[in-house]
Design a protein around this motif. Structure first.
Motif, PDB file in Angstrom:
ATOM      1  N   LEU A 197       2.693 -22.315 -11.202  1.00  0.00           N
ATOM      2  CA  LEU A 197       1.405 -21.659 -11.451  1.00  0.00           C
ATOM      3  C   LEU A 197       1.476 -20.141 -11.377  1.00  0.00           C
ATOM      4  CD1 LEU A 197      -1.282 -23.863  -9.689  1.00  0.00           C
ATOM      5  CD2 LEU A 197      -0.825 -23.612 -12.115  1.00  0.00           C
ATOM      6  N   VAL A 198       2.336 -19.614 -10.525  1.00  0.00           N
ATOM      7  CA  VAL A 198       2.481 -18.169 -10.389  1.00  0.00           C
ATOM      8  C   VAL A 198       3.961 -17.814 -10.410  1.00  0.00           C
ATOM      9  CG1 VAL A 198       0.359 -17.965  -9.020  1.00  0.00           C
ATOM     10  CG2 VAL A 198       2.551 -18.200  -7.858  1.00  0.00           C
ATOM     11  N   ALA A 199       4.245 -16.557 -10.719  1.00  0.00           N
ATOM     12  CA  ALA A 199       5.626 -16.069 -10.701  1.00  0.00           C
ATOM     13  C   ALA A 199       5.862 -15.364  -9.371  1.00  0.00           C
ATOM     14  CB  ALA A 199       5.869 -15.129 -11.877  1.00  0.00           C
ATOM     15  N   ALA A 200       6.364 -16.102  -8.393  1.00  0.00           N
ATOM     16  CA  ALA A 200       6.579 -15.553  -7.050  1.00  0.00           C
ATOM     17  C   ALA A 200       7.855 -16.138  -6.462  1.00  0.00           C
ATOM     18  CB  ALA A 200       5.377 -15.847  -6.151  1.00  0.00           C
ATOM     19  N   SER A 201       8.970 -15.873  -7.126  1.00  0.00           N
ATOM     20  CA  SER A 201      10.258 -16.338  -6.639  1.00  0.00           C
ATOM     21  C   SER A 201      10.630 -15.591  -5.366  1.00  0.00           C
ATOM     22  CB  SER A 201      11.335 -16.109  -7.701  1.00  0.00           C
ATOM     23  OG  SER A 201      11.475 -14.712  -7.954  1.00  0.00           O
ATOM     24  N   ALA A 202      11.709 -16.012  -4.736  1.00  0.00           N
ATOM     25  CA  ALA A 202      12.168 -15.328  -3.524  1.00  0.00           C
ATOM     26  C   ALA A 202      12.479 -13.864  -3.813  1.00  0.00           C
ATOM     27  CB  ALA A 202      13.394 -16.044  -2.963  1.00  0.00           C
ATOM     28  N   ASP A 203      13.061 -13.579  -4.973  1.00  0.00           N
ATOM     29  CA  ASP A 203      13.351 -12.185  -5.337  1.00  0.00           C
ATOM     30  C   ASP A 203      12.059 -11.398  -5.520  1.00  0.00           C
ATOM     31  OD1 ASP A 203      16.053 -12.664  -5.260  1.00  0.00           O
ATOM     32  OD2 ASP A 203      16.238 -13.029  -7.419  1.00  0.00           O
ATOM     33  N   ALA A 204      11.050 -12.025  -6.155  1.00  0.00           N
ATOM     34  CA  ALA A 204       9.774 -11.348  -6.354  1.00  0.00           C
ATOM     35  C   ALA A 204       9.099 -11.051  -5.020  1.00  0.00           C
ATOM     36  CB  ALA A 204       8.864 -12.198  -7.232  1.00  0.00           C
ATOM     37  N   LEU A 205       9.159 -11.979  -4.081  1.00  0.00           N
ATOM     38  CA  LEU A 205       8.557 -11.761  -2.765  1.00  0.00           C
ATOM     39  C   LEU A 205       9.318 -10.697  -1.986  1.00  0.00           C
ATOM     40  CD1 LEU A 205       7.667 -15.437  -1.782  1.00  0.00           C
ATOM     41  CD2 LEU A 205       6.116 -13.628  -2.545  1.00  0.00           C
ATOM     42  N   GLU A 206      10.619 -10.612  -2.198  1.00  0.00           N
ATOM     43  CA  GLU A 206      11.392  -9.548  -1.555  1.00  0.00           C
ATOM     44  C   GLU A 206      10.966  -8.183  -2.079  1.00  0.00           C
ATOM     45  OE1 GLU A 206      13.914  -7.649   0.980  1.00  0.00           O
ATOM     46  OE2 GLU A 206      13.400  -9.784   0.968  1.00  0.00           O
ATOM     47  N   LYS A 207      10.676  -8.096  -3.390  1.00  0.00           N
ATOM     48  CA  LYS A 207      10.170  -6.845  -3.964  1.00  0.00           C
ATOM     49  C   LYS A 207       8.805  -6.490  -3.378  1.00  0.00           C
ATOM     50  CE  LYS A 207      12.572  -7.257  -8.413  1.00  0.00           C
ATOM     51  NZ  LYS A 207      12.404  -7.401  -9.879  1.00  0.00           N
ATOM     52  N   VAL A 208       7.973  -7.514  -3.149  1.00  0.00           N
ATOM     53  CA  VAL A 208       6.676  -7.280  -2.504  1.00  0.00           C
ATOM     54  C   VAL A 208       6.883  -6.708  -1.103  1.00  0.00           C
ATOM     55  CG1 VAL A 208       4.636  -8.410  -1.538  1.00  0.00           C
ATOM     56  CG2 VAL A 208       5.420  -9.007  -3.837  1.00  0.00           C
ATOM     57  N   ALA A 209       7.802  -7.306  -0.348  1.00  0.00           N
ATOM     58  CA  ALA A 209       8.078  -6.826   1.008  1.00  0.00           C
ATOM     59  C   ALA A 209       8.587  -5.387   0.985  1.00  0.00           C
ATOM     60  CB  ALA A 209       9.085  -7.747   1.690  1.00  0.00           C
ATOM     61  N   ASP A 210       9.459  -5.080   0.020  1.00  0.00           N
ATOM     62  CA  ASP A 210       9.967  -3.706  -0.089  1.00  0.00           C
ATOM     63  C   ASP A 210       8.843  -2.728  -0.387  1.00  0.00           C
ATOM     64  OD1 ASP A 210      12.535  -4.614   0.360  1.00  0.00           O
ATOM     65  OD2 ASP A 210      13.098  -4.677  -1.762  1.00  0.00           O
ATOM     66  N   ARG A 211       7.932  -3.097  -1.297  1.00  0.00           N
ATOM     67  CA  ARG A 211       6.818  -2.191  -1.625  1.00  0.00           C
ATOM     68  C   ARG A 211       5.903  -2.015  -0.407  1.00  0.00           C
ATOM     69  NH1 ARG A 211       4.491  -0.358  -6.478  1.00  0.00           N
ATOM     70  NH2 ARG A 211       6.622  -0.685  -7.272  1.00  0.00           N
ATOM     71  N   LEU A 212       5.665  -3.088   0.342  1.00  0.00           N
ATOM     72  CA  LEU A 212       4.845  -2.974   1.550  1.00  0.00           C
ATOM     73  C   LEU A 212       5.513  -2.052   2.578  1.00  0.00           C
ATOM     74  CD1 LEU A 212       3.713  -6.691   1.965  1.00  0.00           C
ATOM     75  CD2 LEU A 212       2.299  -4.760   1.240  1.00  0.00           C
ATOM     76  N   ASP A 213       6.826  -2.114   2.673  1.00  0.00           N
ATOM     77  CA  ASP A 213       7.551  -1.205   3.568  1.00  0.00           C
ATOM     78  C   ASP A 213       7.385   0.242   3.120  1.00  0.00           C
ATOM     79  OD1 ASP A 213       8.430  -3.289   5.126  1.00  0.00           O
ATOM     80  OD2 ASP A 213      10.421  -3.406   4.208  1.00  0.00           O
ATOM     81  N   GLN A 214       7.443   0.471   1.809  1.00  0.00           N
ATOM     82  CA  GLN A 214       7.274   1.827   1.285  1.00  0.00           C
ATOM     83  C   GLN A 214       5.884   2.372   1.597  1.00  0.00           C
ATOM     84  OE1 GLN A 214       8.217   1.561  -2.897  1.00  0.00           O
ATOM     85  NE2 GLN A 214      10.284   0.781  -2.513  1.00  0.00           N
ATOM     86  N   VAL A 215       4.877   1.523   1.456  1.00  0.00           N
ATOM     87  CA  VAL A 215       3.515   1.957   1.780  1.00  0.00           C
ATOM     88  C   VAL A 215       3.400   2.274   3.268  1.00  0.00           C
ATOM     89  CG1 VAL A 215       1.098   1.236   1.878  1.00  0.00           C
ATOM     90  CG2 VAL A 215       2.476   0.701  -0.137  1.00  0.00           C
TER      91      VAL A 215
END
Length: 376
Positions: A197-215
């Motif tokens: 249903l959504v595109a949220a692979s482990a790699d995609a979630l890691e990118k989310v975590a990296d962006r949250l760290d940057q913020v």
């Protein structure tokens, strides 16, 4: 009144943060990584779904469940409708809330239960009701709670909520706390990615975590207000009524999340609307008594004894690049024509999930700073 001096005093912010809200915002990236790992350990990666569910139902209490349903519905799109089941009851207490499945629910549907508490009898009963209907059940909640036992007994999938060691076990965390959102949302993203249903692979979630760290690096308490977008936004909203305008599919749920966080964390009201309709629906508001130019006597107000008048301030959240088809220029023109100041946030380029995470993270930090500096 907002104590702006507190914003640039990290020690004072830490002392005022009795609910560990800043720490939760700063650790959002780590929470995503922990939740991703725990979802994998729970067996999400080994699931073999028969296909997409006909509909996805989401049940849970409070602002966290509302935001999760909003975000998942936006990310899933029209492939499978995402519907939140609103609770009924005489009070917002865990023991008083009840949920009911729609009459059409059956074996081709998916029920998601999400709660930072896990002691709600109504959610356990809902899991049993879904089992009798043949509806697949998955739940995210703290481990060792009655809900985890109920899901196990109904042969559902239980995904433990990623909690931090400093969170008190005897009291459920604030529903709008940044850490709570990502702890509840991340396992469901991993699950819905597996379902297709959504595109949220482990790699995609890691990118989310990296962006949250940057913020967190840009918006942390040690960063001065003049170079900190979250502190700047909090200071701008000190004596204002936030009128949140969103543009782009992903910015909509981010704006609604911001309004919910302002209400729950700092006790501040806010209005939300999507562009371009916001320009007509809020035009009378900006021309009325809440406009910045509406009170000519404000110049003579006693700055010590009299509280400032509440005036609107537009907060424009966008997830589209500048130069595309956009109503932002018209929004600026409408705001400035009514002498209404405007704040703008636009994420750095990235995938839809990553840019959405950035908007949520910055506004979460702003809501927390506003709450701490105003003594909420």
């Amino acid at each position: 009144m907002l104590d702006e001096s507190l914003l640039d005093t990290p020690d004072a912010l830490a002392e005022a943060d009795q609910r560990a809200l800043l720490r939760g915002a700063a650790e959002a990236g780590a929470r995503v990584r922990t939740a991703t790992r725990q979802a994998a350990e729970a067996g999400v990666g080994g699931l073999k779904p028969d296909g997409r569910p006909r509909a996805v139902l989401i049940a849970g209490p409070g602002a966290a469940a509302i935001c999760v349903a909003d975000l998942l519905g936006t990310l899933a799109g029209p492939g499978s409708p995402v519907t939140r089941l609103a609770p009924t009851g005489v009070a917002p207490a865990a023991g008083a809330l009840r949920w009911e499945l729609p009459g059409w629910t059956g074996s081709v549907d998916l029920l998601l239960i999400t709660t930072p508490d896990g002691t709600e009898p109504g959610l356990s009963l809902l899991a049993e009701q879904a089992y009798r209907r043949g509806c697949t059940v998955a739940a995210v909640a703290p481990a060792g709670t009655p809900l985890s036992d109920a899901v196990a007994q109904t042969h559902g999938l239980f995904l433990p909520m990623a909690t931090a060691p400093y969170e008190q076990e005897e009291q459920a965390p604030t529903a709008s706390a940044p850490g709570v959102l990502w702890a509840l949302l991340t396992p469901l993203l991993a699950l819905l990615d597996r379902v297709g249903l959504v595109a949220a692979s482990a790699d995609a979630l890691e990118k989310v975590a990296d962006r949250l760290d940057q913020v967190a690096e840009r918006c942390g308490p040690a960063i001065a207000t003049y170079s900190n977008p979250a502190k700047t936004l909090a200071a701008e909203l000190a004596d204002a009524l936030p009128v949140i305008w969103t543009e782009g599919t992903s910015a909509g749920p981010a704006g609604r999340r911001f309004a919910a966080a302002l209400a729950e964390l700092s006790g501040r009201p806010a209005l939300v609307a999507e562009l371009p309709e916001a320009l007509s629906s809020h035009s009378a508001l900006l021309a009325g008594p809440l406009a910045a130019s509406a009170d000519p006597e404000d110049f003579f107000r006693d700055r010590v004894e009299e509280p400032p008048a509440l005036h609107a301030r537009v907060v424009l959240l966008r997830d589209r690049p500048i130069g595309g088809l956009t109503a932002a220029p018209a929004a600026r023109e409408v705001a400035l024509s009514h002498d209404t100041p405007i704040s703008e946030l636009e994420p750095e380029p990235g995938d839809e999930l990553v840019t959405l995470a950035e908007l949520i993270a910055i506004t979460d930090f702003a809501a927390v700073y506003l709450a701490l500096a105003s003594g909420a």
